[in-house]
Write a protein that holds these residues in place. Structure first.
Motif, PDB file in Angstrom:
ATOM      1  N   GLY A  69       0.813  -1.203   0.000  1.00 16.77           N
ATOM      2  CA  GLY A  69       0.000   0.000   0.000  1.00 16.77           C
ATOM      3  C   GLY A  69       0.846   1.251   0.000  1.00 16.77           C
ATOM      4  N   ALA A  70       0.325   2.291  -0.624  1.00 18.46           N
ATOM      5  CA  ALA A  70       1.046   3.565  -0.721  1.00 18.46           C
ATOM      6  C   ALA A  70       0.731   4.443   0.484  1.00 18.46           C
ATOM      7  CB  ALA A  70       0.640   4.279  -2.000  1.00 18.46           C
ATOM      8  N   GLY A  71       1.638   5.339   0.778  1.00 18.93           N
ATOM      9  CA  GLY A  71       1.363   6.370   1.761  1.00 18.93           C
ATOM     10  C   GLY A  71       2.146   6.292   3.048  1.00 18.93           C
ATOM     11  N   GLY A  72       2.821   5.199   3.335  1.00 19.12           N
ATOM     12  CA  GLY A  72       3.558   5.097   4.587  1.00 19.12           C
ATOM     13  C   GLY A  72       5.043   5.318   4.381  1.00 19.12           C
ATOM     14  N   THR A  73       5.764   4.260   4.260  1.00 19.04           N
ATOM     15  CA  THR A  73       7.206   4.299   4.119  1.00 19.04           C
ATOM     16  C   THR A  73       7.587   4.293   2.644  1.00 19.04           C
ATOM     17  OG1 THR A  73       7.428   3.073   6.174  1.00 19.04           O
ATOM     18  CG2 THR A  73       9.320   3.055   4.709  1.00 19.04           C
ATOM     19  N   ILE A  74       8.619   5.052   2.292  1.00 14.89           N
ATOM     20  CA  ILE A  74       9.136   5.042   0.927  1.00 14.89           C
ATOM     21  C   ILE A  74      10.565   4.530   0.958  1.00 14.89           C
ATOM     22  CG2 ILE A  74       9.716   6.402  -1.117  1.00 14.89           C
ATOM     23  CD1 ILE A  74       7.561   8.381  -0.314  1.00 14.89           C
ATOM     24  N   VAL A  75      10.847   3.514   0.150  1.00  8.16           N
ATOM     25  CA  VAL A  75      12.192   2.992  -0.035  1.00  8.16           C
ATOM     26  C   VAL A  75      12.778   3.691  -1.260  1.00  8.16           C
ATOM     27  CG1 VAL A  75      13.537   0.937  -0.617  1.00  8.16           C
ATOM     28  CG2 VAL A  75      11.611   0.759   0.967  1.00  8.16           C
ATOM     29  N   TYR A  76      14.012   4.185  -1.139  1.00  8.53           N
ATOM     30  CA  TYR A  76      14.699   4.837  -2.252  1.00  8.53           C
ATOM     31  C   TYR A  76      15.814   3.934  -2.750  1.00  8.53           C
ATOM     32  CZ  TYR A  76      12.247   9.084  -0.965  1.00  8.53           C
ATOM     33  OH  TYR A  76      11.266   9.997  -0.696  1.00  8.53           O
ATOM     34  N   PHE A  77      15.763   3.572  -4.042  1.00 11.11           N
ATOM     35  CA  PHE A  77      16.814   2.771  -4.662  1.00 11.11           C
ATOM     36  C   PHE A  77      17.866   3.692  -5.244  1.00 11.11           C
ATOM     37  CE2 PHE A  77      13.054   0.091  -4.736  1.00 11.11           C
ATOM     38  CZ  PHE A  77      13.559  -1.109  -4.252  1.00 11.11           C
ATOM     39  N   ASN A  78      19.135   3.344  -5.072  1.00  8.05           N
ATOM     40  CA  ASN A  78      20.233   4.124  -5.629  1.00  8.05           C
ATOM     41  C   ASN A  78      20.399   3.833  -7.107  1.00  8.05           C
ATOM     42  OD1 ASN A  78      21.007   5.330  -3.181  1.00  8.05           O
ATOM     43  ND2 ASN A  78      22.201   3.541  -2.617  1.00  8.05           N
ATOM     44  N   ARG A  98       6.065  11.337  -9.725  1.00  5.30           N
ATOM     45  CA  ARG A  98       6.733  12.636  -9.849  1.00  5.30           C
ATOM     46  C   ARG A  98       8.042  12.408 -10.598  1.00  5.30           C
ATOM     47  NH1 ARG A  98       8.486  16.950  -5.129  1.00  5.30           N
ATOM     48  NH2 ARG A  98       9.112  18.578  -6.584  1.00  5.30           N
ATOM     49  N   PRO A  99       8.135  12.880 -11.842  1.00  4.75           N
ATOM     50  CA  PRO A  99       9.357  12.676 -12.619  1.00  4.75           C
ATOM     51  C   PRO A  99      10.577  13.302 -11.936  1.00  4.75           C
ATOM     52  CG  PRO A  99       7.582  13.496 -14.005  1.00  4.75           C
ATOM     53  CD  PRO A  99       7.109  13.595 -12.574  1.00  4.75           C
ATOM     54  N   LYS A 100      11.725  12.887 -12.375  1.00  5.34           N
ATOM     55  CA  LYS A 100      13.015  13.320 -11.814  1.00  5.34           C
ATOM     56  C   LYS A 100      12.988  14.796 -11.437  1.00  5.34           C
ATOM     57  CE  LYS A 100      17.932  13.499 -12.967  1.00  5.34           C
ATOM     58  NZ  LYS A 100      18.936  13.157 -13.995  1.00  5.34           N
ATOM     59  N   PHE A 101      13.341  15.064 -10.174  1.00  3.45           N
ATOM     60  CA  PHE A 101      13.401  16.442  -9.689  1.00  3.45           C
ATOM     61  C   PHE A 101      14.605  16.607  -8.768  1.00  3.45           C
ATOM     62  CE2 PHE A 101      10.787  14.088  -6.717  1.00  3.45           C
ATOM     63  CZ  PHE A 101      11.147  14.555  -5.455  1.00  3.45           C
ATOM     64  N   SER A 102      15.067  17.831  -8.668  1.00  2.00           N
ATOM     65  CA  SER A 102      16.258  18.134  -7.876  1.00  2.00           C
ATOM     66  C   SER A 102      15.935  18.163  -6.390  1.00  2.00           C
ATOM     67  CB  SER A 102      16.827  19.497  -8.283  1.00  2.00           C
ATOM     68  OG  SER A 102      17.890  19.862  -7.422  1.00  2.00           O
ATOM     69  N   VAL A 109      15.758  12.851  -7.511  1.00  2.00           N
ATOM     70  CA  VAL A 109      14.850  11.775  -7.116  1.00  2.00           C
ATOM     71  C   VAL A 109      13.717  11.662  -8.131  1.00  2.00           C
ATOM     72  CG1 VAL A 109      13.111  11.109  -5.385  1.00  2.00           C
ATOM     73  CG2 VAL A 109      15.324  11.943  -4.640  1.00  2.00           C
ATOM     74  N   SER A 110      13.281  10.438  -8.384  1.00  2.00           N
ATOM     75  CA  SER A 110      12.037  10.143  -9.104  1.00  2.00           C
ATOM     76  C   SER A 110      11.138   9.395  -8.131  1.00  2.00           C
ATOM     77  CB  SER A 110      12.298   9.238 -10.306  1.00  2.00           C
ATOM     78  OG  SER A 110      13.137   9.843 -11.230  1.00  2.00           O
ATOM     79  N   LEU A 111       9.850   9.737  -8.076  1.00  2.00           N
ATOM     80  CA  LEU A 111       8.892   9.016  -7.242  1.00  2.00           C
ATOM     81  C   LEU A 111       7.969   8.212  -8.145  1.00  2.00           C
ATOM     82  CD1 LEU A 111       7.962  11.711  -4.584  1.00  2.00           C
ATOM     83  CD2 LEU A 111       9.502   9.758  -4.322  1.00  2.00           C
ATOM     84  N   CYS A 112       7.808   6.922  -7.825  1.00  4.48           N
ATOM     85  CA  CYS A 112       7.069   6.001  -8.684  1.00  4.48           C
ATOM     86  C   CYS A 112       6.173   5.095  -7.851  1.00  4.48           C
ATOM     87  CB  CYS A 112       8.051   5.136  -9.475  1.00  4.48           C
ATOM     88  SG  CYS A 112       9.269   6.095 -10.414  1.00  4.48           S
ATOM     89  N   GLN A 113       5.249   4.421  -8.546  1.00  7.32           N
ATOM     90  CA  GLN A 113       4.386   3.423  -7.909  1.00  7.32           C
ATOM     91  C   GLN A 113       4.589   2.098  -8.630  1.00  7.32           C
ATOM     92  OE1 GLN A 113       0.091   4.026  -8.194  1.00  7.32           O
ATOM     93  NE2 GLN A 113      -0.054   3.476  -6.041  1.00  7.32           N
ATOM     94  N   PHE A 120       7.631   4.150  -4.263  1.00 10.84           N
ATOM     95  CA  PHE A 120       9.070   4.013  -4.046  1.00 10.84           C
ATOM     96  C   PHE A 120       9.792   5.135  -4.764  1.00 10.84           C
ATOM     97  CE2 PHE A 120       8.445   1.860  -8.040  1.00 10.84           C
ATOM     98  CZ  PHE A 120       9.596   2.086  -8.773  1.00 10.84           C
ATOM     99  N   GLY A 121      11.026   5.372  -4.377  1.00  6.28           N
ATOM    100  CA  GLY A 121      11.821   6.408  -5.007  1.00  6.28           C
ATOM    101  C   GLY A 121      13.062   5.828  -5.655  1.00  6.28           C
ATOM    102  N   ILE A 122      13.606   6.574  -6.608  1.00 10.23           N
ATOM    103  CA  ILE A 122      14.888   6.275  -7.215  1.00 10.23           C
ATOM    104  C   ILE A 122      15.727   7.526  -7.021  1.00 10.23           C
ATOM    105  CG2 ILE A 122      16.101   5.523  -9.287  1.00 10.23           C
ATOM    106  CD1 ILE A 122      13.233   4.709 -10.370  1.00 10.23           C
ATOM    107  N   SER A 123      16.928   7.356  -6.468  1.00 11.44           N
ATOM    108  CA  SER A 123      17.774   8.485  -6.085  1.00 11.44           C
ATOM    109  C   SER A 123      19.111   8.409  -6.809  1.00 11.44           C
ATOM    110  CB  SER A 123      17.988   8.434  -4.570  1.00 11.44           C
ATOM    111  OG  SER A 123      18.863   9.459  -4.162  1.00 11.44           O
TER     112      SER A 123
END
Length: 126
Positions: A69-78, A98-102, A109-113, A120-123
């Motif tokens: 489920g969305a809304g709690g914890t976000i894991v960011y992948f390097n 949310r596409p890549k932002f500074s 970071v990019s935020l994705c589902q 989850f995020g990509i950093s």
């Protein structure tokens, strides 16, 4: 005594383990590996990890004790450049939220589902 990192492991809970494995292997271009559960209640597929290296290891987890489920914890992948992984998200069945932002001096970071509804995020630094 040395200080510990705040995170030692993470689980991303899923409904459909095969679908989630396919999604993350496609987006991250990394192979996940099965890991055992002595109770036999949980199926887990581990992200590649060197346990003695900086950062945390983790797994996609199918368990009767928790769900996605969305809304709690976000894991960011390097990543080297989060735009590369972000470009794979929709084709793998996910959604770019949310596409890549500074994030200033900390990079980008990019935020994705994912296919299971997890945010989850990509950093990256570039």
């Amino acid at each position: 005594m040395s200080a510990m990192n705040a995170i030692g492991w993470f689980d991303i809970f899923v409904e459909d383990l095969d679908r989630a494995v396919s999604f993350y292997e496609t987006v991250l271009a990394r192979k996940l590996e099965p890991i055992g559960d002595p109770t036999g209640e949980t199926r887990m597929m581990s992200f590649p990890a060197e346990m003695s290296a900086y950062g945390a290891g983790g797994a996609l987890t199918k368990s009767p004790h928790a769900g996605p489920g969305a809304g709690g914890t976000i894991v960011y992948f390097n990543a080297e450049d989060c735009a590369i992984e972000e470009a794979r998200v929709a084709g793998a069945g996910g959604q770019v939220i949310r596409p890549k932002f500074s994030i200033g001096e900390y990079g980008w970071v990019s935020l994705c589902q994912d296919t299971e509804g997890n945010l989850f995020g990509i950093s990256s630094m570039t």
